[in-house]
Design a protein around this motif. Structure first.
Motif, PDB file in Angstrom:
ATOM      1  N   THR A 129       0.818  -1.221   0.000  1.00  0.00           N
ATOM      2  CA  THR A 129       0.000   0.000   0.000  1.00  0.00           C
ATOM      3  C   THR A 129       0.853   1.273   0.000  1.00  0.00           C
ATOM      4  OG1 THR A 129      -0.131  -0.068   2.420  1.00  0.00           O
ATOM      5  CG2 THR A 129      -1.925  -1.132   1.168  1.00  0.00           C
ATOM      6  N   LYS A 130       2.137   1.128  -0.217  1.00  0.00           N
ATOM      7  CA  LYS A 130       3.019   2.299  -0.208  1.00  0.00           C
ATOM      8  C   LYS A 130       2.794   3.147  -1.465  1.00  0.00           C
ATOM      9  CE  LYS A 130       6.436  -0.148   2.560  1.00  0.00           C
ATOM     10  NZ  LYS A 130       7.744  -0.817   2.622  1.00  0.00           N
ATOM     11  N   PRO A 131       3.114   4.427  -1.422  1.00  0.00           N
ATOM     12  CA  PRO A 131       2.970   5.280  -2.608  1.00  0.00           C
ATOM     13  C   PRO A 131       3.748   4.699  -3.792  1.00  0.00           C
ATOM     14  CG  PRO A 131       3.422   6.603  -0.667  1.00  0.00           C
ATOM     15  CD  PRO A 131       3.614   5.169  -0.256  1.00  0.00           C
ATOM     16  N   LEU A 132       3.108   4.703  -4.965  1.00  0.00           N
ATOM     17  CA  LEU A 132       3.690   4.058  -6.145  1.00  0.00           C
ATOM     18  C   LEU A 132       3.735   5.041  -7.318  1.00  0.00           C
ATOM     19  CD1 LEU A 132       4.667   1.492  -7.680  1.00  0.00           C
ATOM     20  CD2 LEU A 132       2.248   1.001  -8.153  1.00  0.00           C
ATOM     21  N   LYS A 133       4.869   5.088  -8.004  1.00  0.00           N
ATOM     22  CA  LYS A 133       5.036   5.886  -9.218  1.00  0.00           C
ATOM     23  C   LYS A 133       5.544   4.993 -10.351  1.00  0.00           C
ATOM     24  CE  LYS A 133       4.265  10.096  -7.491  1.00  0.00           C
ATOM     25  NZ  LYS A 133       3.584  11.235  -8.103  1.00  0.00           N
ATOM     26  N   ARG A 134       5.456   5.528 -11.592  1.00  0.00           N
ATOM     27  CA  ARG A 134       5.868   4.747 -12.760  1.00  0.00           C
ATOM     28  C   ARG A 134       6.949   5.499 -13.527  1.00  0.00           C
ATOM     29  NH1 ARG A 134       7.547   1.235 -16.238  1.00  0.00           N
ATOM     30  NH2 ARG A 134       6.080  -0.317 -17.019  1.00  0.00           N
ATOM     31  N   LEU A 135       8.103   4.853 -13.731  1.00  0.00           N
ATOM     32  CA  LEU A 135       9.188   5.396 -14.559  1.00  0.00           C
ATOM     33  C   LEU A 135       8.960   4.921 -15.993  1.00  0.00           C
ATOM     34  CD1 LEU A 135      11.958   6.757 -14.999  1.00  0.00           C
ATOM     35  CD2 LEU A 135      13.036   4.615 -14.276  1.00  0.00           C
ATOM     36  N   TRP A 136       8.897   5.877 -16.928  1.00  0.00           N
ATOM     37  CA  TRP A 136       8.572   5.552 -18.324  1.00  0.00           C
ATOM     38  C   TRP A 136       9.669   6.104 -19.220  1.00  0.00           C
ATOM     39  CZ3 TRP A 136       4.196   2.740 -19.622  1.00  0.00           C
ATOM     40  CH2 TRP A 136       3.915   2.622 -20.979  1.00  0.00           C
ATOM     41  N   VAL A 137      10.532   5.222 -19.741  1.00  0.00           N
ATOM     42  CA  VAL A 137      11.641   5.676 -20.593  1.00  0.00           C
ATOM     43  C   VAL A 137      11.680   4.854 -21.880  1.00  0.00           C
ATOM     44  CG1 VAL A 137      13.060   6.487 -18.687  1.00  0.00           C
ATOM     45  CG2 VAL A 137      13.268   4.109 -19.436  1.00  0.00           C
ATOM     46  N   SER A 138      12.238   5.465 -22.932  1.00  0.00           N
ATOM     47  CA  SER A 138      12.359   4.784 -24.218  1.00  0.00           C
ATOM     48  C   SER A 138      13.787   4.386 -24.529  1.00  0.00           C
ATOM     49  CB  SER A 138      11.821   5.672 -25.352  1.00  0.00           C
ATOM     50  OG  SER A 138      10.414   5.747 -25.305  1.00  0.00           O
ATOM     51  N   SER A 139      14.729   4.738 -23.667  1.00  0.00           N
ATOM     52  CA  SER A 139      16.105   4.253 -23.808  1.00  0.00           C
ATOM     53  C   SER A 139      16.737   4.220 -22.433  1.00  0.00           C
ATOM     54  CB  SER A 139      16.913   5.135 -24.767  1.00  0.00           C
ATOM     55  OG  SER A 139      17.327   6.323 -24.134  1.00  0.00           O
TER      56      SER A 139
END
Length: 804
Positions: A129-139
């Protein structure tokens, strides 16, 4: 404040994150410092449980059967288990997620549906239940990672992507587990060569892909070639000789002269001339003079090709280097992990507007040989802004080199081949179109017309980057062209068609006809798919769907996704549905029988071989991803389709019983997936032992008896003893062989054709097959004929032609 936990997809990806963020400490299965802990998943750490986990085995039994089906767990009740091979890393990851030392989590797996799913499965199972973020990279360059860390996405931003991942996973499980068991129970058998069951595998993407290859093979088998003639003439002009091909008068329709000797097939297109008309034209113009009737010259431009997506990269590498789809995907992924190229699993050929200011950095990273001179020239040009480069993108943009300086000597041979192709394609977008002058000349002799096409290079443009220098030394002064095979365009495409050398000519110039030749030709059947061709066909499957909304969804996403298509082809080879013969694919008997069975006898199951089914599922998954459709609705539609197909299989079993399909062929080690025949007994000298006809008959009949426990289909009555005729391994034989009946129709090819069970049924019932197309004579010519009994009560056959 506690630490931030970043979860990568693989150790190599985690190392790049650690290097960029300055995380140097190393623990068991993770990196760490005062701010970050970086760990990884090693792909999917979890897998869905087997169907038996949802059954009362004491009630339904362990043996596969339609009575055990359907197995359709509610989507919220699917069970996962930890994969044995990744149990240690799963334990490390769950401990870190639950650690009091961690107060925030970043999902850093590959930025696509599958990457999201493999993280989401663990996240949801642990119920973190911890705060969650998303890393979005193309390289995986430091620049891209740092920029991604500044623009982290929220959990809500990727909720639809996670739901779509579950939908794909659960839907494929439902289809595969239910229908593979159902089809195997009804149409499978025991494989005595492999000593295991002959499983009839069914898949949401796998089965319609198999149908593409089978339908192409049927087109080849049923192709009826048309023989035709062309008249080619050689002319002498004041400045040199040239050749021309007979055509109808300029301005007239090619079909207008059909009644005068032009040939036309059933689909309409004209195929040249018949022999009588061709001979008459050649005789009419022989030794005569003619004149130049018309000269049409114009400049044409050939724009640079689109940037690579994974499919076009695979097609190009398959054509140029013979690489398989799986090889290309594996190599492209390796280039991505080495920071040489951007994310490979993309279906997009374009770049976004916001990348424009960064493109010079991508160029400067390529200031090495052999690209240095072109890079310097490109850096002086304006940034490319045309719609062939900058356009709307999907989740990831086209595959291009990164801003990282790469040492080519550190790449493997396959990596270098792909990287070089990607670099040259990227550089080409800075350069102008290739320019040609094309000339079409019509020469008139005795009222007949001969056409000649010439082509001359004016400017190589972008082609100097791709390595296409075949006509670099051409000069516009001579209007010089090339023969058909002299010039290959980008990725091996022929750009010159039937262009020939042209001298300088003038209107109304008188020329002498030196020779008129009649050339006999024949229309060719469609070509078998290569792996690259099949990938393109999978991508464009939407062309076979009438619904426009589905066509849009299928555009670039037809059967499967760019990431899954190579594995689908490998599965079809591994499961005995396809064979690889050098670079081409062809279906096995098992594959052809499965598709024929579905198309001819299972109306409800025809969804399994149509692009419409996959298109609808992709459309609904996209709706789930966008939050427009709930996952529950999507799964309900899948369950409905599966239940209908299973009900149809149960009705089939009740009416006809079980019907085993052909076995998958044995595989030849070290030679792709070519079929090899079963070994026969040999003499001490190593020569094959010859069997008497009676022995071979017994082998064939015994093969039929050995599978009688699976209730083989009775094809008809024996002409000799009225016993049951069934299919054996080597022929169609009588079950009364033990009582002395010798009747058997062998499966030996007859002029290239092997009789199918359906054709044998017709023979036994009516004494004749339907008209069979595609027989080949010893001279190689194709013909059509019926097969009938040579004499009453005999298993020998003879041809009867349509005119008889």
């Amino acid at each position: 404040m506690g630490k931030i936990l970043i979860v990568a997809e693989k150790p190599s990806q985690a190392r790049e994150y650690a290097k960029t963020l300055g995380v140097k400490g190393k623990g068991n299965g993770y990196f760490q410092n005062d701010d970050y802990i970086i760990t990884w998943c090693i792909g999917h750490l979890l897998e869905l449980n087997r169907p038996e986990e949802y059954m009362d085995i004491n009630k339904v039994g362990k043996k596969w059967g339609l009575h055990r089906l359907p197995i359709l767990p509610p989507f919220k009740q699917f069970k996962h288990q930890v994969k044995a091979s990744t149990k240690n890393q799963y334990t490390i990851l769950t401990q870190l997620l639950n650690s009091t030392e961690v107060d925030r989590v970043i999902c850093g797996t590959d930025a696509d549906r599958e990457g999201q799913l493999l993280f989401q499965e663990v996240w949801d199972l642990v119920q973190c239940t911890k705060p969650l973020k998303r890393l979005w990279v193309s390289s995986l360059t430091s620049e891209a990672i740092l920029e991604g860390m500044k623009q982290l996405r929220t959990e809500g931003d990727v909720r639809g992507l996670a739901q779509a991942g579950y939908g794909r996973s659960y839907g494929d499980w439902d289809f595969g587990m239910n229908l593979t068991e159902g089809f195997s129970a009804l149409f499978g058998s025991f494989d005595p060569i492999r000593k295991k069951p002959n499983v009839v595998s069914i898949g949401r993407v796998q089965t319609p892909t198999l149908a593409l290859v089978v339908e192409r093979e049927w087109e080849i088998e049923q192709f009826d070639p048309v023989q035709y003639c062309e008249v080619e003439a050689e002319f002498k002009a004041s400045t040199g000789n040239y050749t021309g091909k007979w055509v109808v008068a300029p301005g007239e329709s090619e079909g207008k002269s059909t009644s005068e000797g032009n040939l036309q097939n059933s689909n309409g297109p004209v195929h040249g001339l018949d022999r009588v008309r061709a001979d008459a034209i050649a005789a009419k113009v022989k030794g005569k003079c003619g004149k130049v009737h018309s000269i049409e010259a114009k400049e044409v431009q050939e724009a640079h090709p689109l940037l690579f997506d994974l499919t076009s990269l695979t097609v190009a590498a398959s054509k140029r280097f013979g690489m398989t789809a799986e090889q290309v995907l594996k190599t492209a992924q390796s280039l991505y992990e080495k920071k040489a190229t951007t994310y490979p699993r993309t279906d997009c050929n374009f770049l976004p507007v916001d990348i424009l200011p960064k493109l010079p950095s991508h160029l400067r990273a390529l200031q090495i040989e052999p690209y240095k001179e072109w890079v310097e020239e490109a850096l002086e040009k304006d940034l490319p802004k045309g719609k062939r480069v900058i356009n709307e993108i999907t989740a990831h943009h086209a595959i291009i080199p990164t801003t990282e300086r790469i040492s080519p000597e550190k790449l493997s041979p396959d990596e270098w081949k792909l990287w070089d192709m990607i670099v040259r394609r990227f550089l080409s977008v800075w350069f102008p179109p290739a320019r040609y002058e094309t000339t079409v000349v019509h020469t008139q002799v005795e009222g007949e017309y001969f056409r000649t096409r010439g082509k001359v290079l004016l400017d190589l443009g972008w082609k100097k980057i791709t390595g296409d220098k075949s006509d670099e030394e051409e000069t516009p002064k001579r209007r010089k062209g090339k023969s058909k095979n002299a010039e290959s365009g980008v990725d091996g495409e022929d750009v010159n068609a039937d262009f020939v050398t042209l001298p300088v000519l003038s209107m109304e110039e008188v020329v002498t006809l030196l020779e008129a030749m009649v050339k006999e030709k024949e229309t060719k059947p469609p070509k078998r798919y290569t792996q690259g061709d099949l990938l393109k066909a999978m991508e464009n499957a939407g062309k076979k769907v009438e619904d426009e909304l589905l066509q849009q969804q299928l555009k670039g996403k037809g059967l499967g996704t760019v990431a899954t298509r190579p594995a689908i082809i490998e599965n079809l080879l591994e499961r005995g549905y396809l064979l690889q013969d050098h670079r081409t694919l062809q279906p096995t008997e098992k594959g052809k029988e499965l598709i024929r069975l579905i198309k001819e006898e299972l109306p409800k199951a025809q969804l399994l071989v149509s692009a419409e089914m996959t298109g609808q599922m992709e459309f609904e998954l996209a709706q789930v991803e966008q939050g427009k459709v709930e996952l529950e609705i999507y799964m309900a539609q899948i369950e409905k389709a599966i239940i209908e197909i299973l009900d149809e299989l149960k009705a089939f079993e009740k009416k006809f019983g079980k019907r085993p399909l052909s076995l998958a062929p044995a595989k030849m080690k070290g030679n792709g997936n070519k079929a090899v025949s079963k070994k026969r007994t040999s003499t001490p000298e190593g020569k094959e032992e010859k069997k008497l006809p009676s022995q071979e008959m017994e082998d064939s009949a015994q093969s039929s008896v050995r599978i009688s426990s699976t209730q083989p289909e009775v094809l008809g009555r024996c002409p000799l003893c009225s016993g049951d005729i069934i299919e054996g391994k080597k022929g169609y034989g009588c079950l009364n062989w033990r009582k002395g009946c010798t009747f058997v129709v062998w499966k030996t090819p007859i002029c290239g054709k092997v009789l199918s069970p359906t054709q044998v049924k017709k023979l036994l019932k009516k004494g004749s097959t339907d008209l069979i197309k595609g027989f080949r004579s010893k001279s190689g010519k194709s013909f059509s004929a019926y097969l009938v009994w040579a004499e009453e009560g005999s298993a020998k056959l003879k041809f009867v032609f349509e005119k008889d």
